[in-house]
Design a protein around this motif. Structure first.
Motif, PDB file in Angstrom:
ATOM      1  N   THR A  39       0.833  -1.202   0.000  1.00 52.15           N
ATOM      2  CA  THR A  39       0.000   0.000   0.000  1.00 52.15           C
ATOM      3  C   THR A  39       0.864   1.246   0.000  1.00 52.15           C
ATOM      4  N   LEU A  42       1.429   2.325  -3.518  1.00 52.94           N
ATOM      5  CA  LEU A  42       0.281   3.048  -4.086  1.00 52.94           C
ATOM      6  C   LEU A  42       0.211   4.464  -3.533  1.00 52.94           C
ATOM      7  N   LEU A 372      -5.623   3.275  -9.293  1.00 50.44           N
ATOM      8  CA  LEU A 372      -4.919   2.514  -8.262  1.00 50.44           C
ATOM      9  C   LEU A 372      -5.947   1.812  -7.378  1.00 50.44           C
ATOM     10  N   ASP A 374      -6.469  -0.927  -4.059  1.00 47.70           N
ATOM     11  CA  ASP A 374      -5.853  -1.618  -2.929  1.00 47.70           C
ATOM     12  C   ASP A 374      -6.692  -2.836  -2.534  1.00 47.70           C
TER      13      ASP A 374
END
Length: 442
Positions: A39, A42, A372, A374
């Motif tokens: 993460t 990102l 993006l 997650d």
């Protein structure tokens, strides 16, 4: 559409050193165990392209000897660099345009860099985002407001109609009562006329009795006069004439009196006695009829409002059916909630939520060709592959993270360093990464 050609990140949050060349289309999966820096990568991309609003609160990696450094190359040749604790920005544009955050903001949608922001927004905000894309938000809001007003009005009318009808049905009803009230005045007038006629008859009877009495007196007097005939002949003759006259009158009067017939008022008296009860029944029936008529009128209003609701729903459905939806099956229900396949957000699976969010965010700024994502671990491998195939068919670049070190990962991050997907222990920088079976890495 602008996409990400490559990413370099050092010392950002949990990232030590990572280099990534994501696929131009479809899904690029960044894998690794929890807490390894997936993460963080990102977040680093979001900070690089989104500016200070997306800068992590603790951007620098704990214990790092050097400050954060980011370098993102877009496929249109623009190079974005951020360095230092505060992430000073340098944007190089080969076309010679003035560079800076304004240029990046014109190319990249913020929600594409911060998809959780969309996914965590309220149902109403999600729906408004979709409607703003479709350009039908104002008209749909107008229809929904009208539908809400008609629904509330119809509900109130329905309640009143049911209450009125229930009240009417509880009222006493007299099936044997006449339709109109009995007019007591007419009965009294008829009774008075009969009584008047009977009174006249009685007067005539009294008159006949008086004449009979006078006749008796005259006859008595006649007898006395006859005894005194010699002395009062003249009086006898006169009295005889009187007797004759009275006898004629008496005969006539007796004859008339014998022919008289008194009328009975018993029936009228009974009718008068029953009039109040009958009239109360008539009035009760009238009240019930009026209540039923009011209930029927309310039912008619309810039916009209019901038809108006159907018309509004049809117009609303046609409006959404004719819109250019970013994903088939997307819609906004009458409660202003985003739905997919008829299901509201909280009833969608995690993979459906990701797909819906990705499709909507992508449409917000079509010139931004990437998003993006997650936490792709909520998808199984088949669903993940289907999601990647959908993104590829849309020409969309998706860079996502997944708690995994398997072959579906294009890049695996371990202890903050990037390695070849599915091959833990690989190089920190993959200059020419080799894709696992079934995956392509660029």
């Amino acid at each position: 559409m602008v996409k990400i050609a490559s990413v370099e990140a050092e010392n950002v949050k949990r990232v030590k050193a990572v280099y990534l060349e994501p696929r131009a289309e479809g899904l690029t999966v960044i894998g690794g165990r929890n807490g390894q820096g997936k993460t963080s990568l990102l977040d680093a991309i979001g900070w690089a392209l989104g500016g200070d609003k997306l800068r992590p609160s603790n951007a620098a990696r704990e214990g790092a000897a050097s400050a954060p450094a980011l370098r993102v190359v877009l496929d249109n040749g623009i190079v974005v660099e951020r360095r230092g604790k505060n992430g000073s920005l340098k944007v190089t544009d080969p076309s010679g345009r003035k560079s800076g955050q304004a240029l990046l903001s014109s190319l990249v949608d913020r929600l594409a860099l911060d998809l959780p922001r969309f996914m965590e927004s309220s149902d109403k905000d999600k729906a408004e985002t979709l409607l703003s894309i479709l350009g039908v938000g104002d008209r749909l809001a107008e229809l929904d407001a009208k539908a809400s007003s008609v629904y509330n009005q119809r509900h109130d009318v329905g309640v009143m109609e049911r209450q009125k009808r229930a009240s009417a049905e509880e009222m006493q009803f007299w099936p044997d009562a006449p339709a109109e009230e009995v007019d007591a005045a007419e009965l009294i007038a008829a009774q008075s006329a009969i009584l008047a006629r009977n009174g006249e008859n009685q007067r005539k009877r009294n008159e006949a009795s008086a004449i009979q009495a006078r006749l008796a007196v005259a006859r008595s007097q006649l007898a006395a006069l006859e005894q005194q005939e010699a002395q009062i002949r003249q009086a006898v003759d006169a009295k005889t004439a009187e007797v004759d006259a009275l006898a004629g009158d008496a005969a006539t009067a007796s004859k008339d009196a014998a022919q008289l017939h008194d009328e009975s008022t018993d029936e009228l008296q009974a009718q008068l006695a029953a009039a109040d009860a009958v009239n109360e029944k008539v009035r009760a029936n009238a009240r019930r009829a009026r209540a039923m008529a009011e209930a029927d009128e309310l039912k008619s209003q309810y039916d009209d409002l019901d038809a108006e609701m159907d018309r509004i729903r049809a117009e609303r459905t046609d409006l959404l059916r004719g819109a250019d939806l970013p994903l088939p099956g997307l819609s906004v229900d009458e409660e202003a909630r985003l739905t997919y396949g008829g299901q509201p957000w909280d009833c969608m699976s995690g993979s459906e939520q990701l797909k819906v969010a990705t499709a909507i965010v992508r449409r917000l700024k079509p010139e931004c060709g990437f998003v993006l994502v997650d936490k792709l671990e909520q998808m199984d491998l088949q669903t993940l592959a289907e999601f990647g195939a959908w993104a590829e068919s849309e020409g969309l670049q998706v860079i996502g993270t997944r708690v995994s070190t398997g072959g579906e990962c294009s890049l695996v991050i371990e202890d903050g360093r990037g390695q070849l997907g599915g091959e833990p222990g690989g190089a920190e920088k993959a200059e020419a990464p080799v894709a696992p079976a079934g995956w392509e890495i660029r």
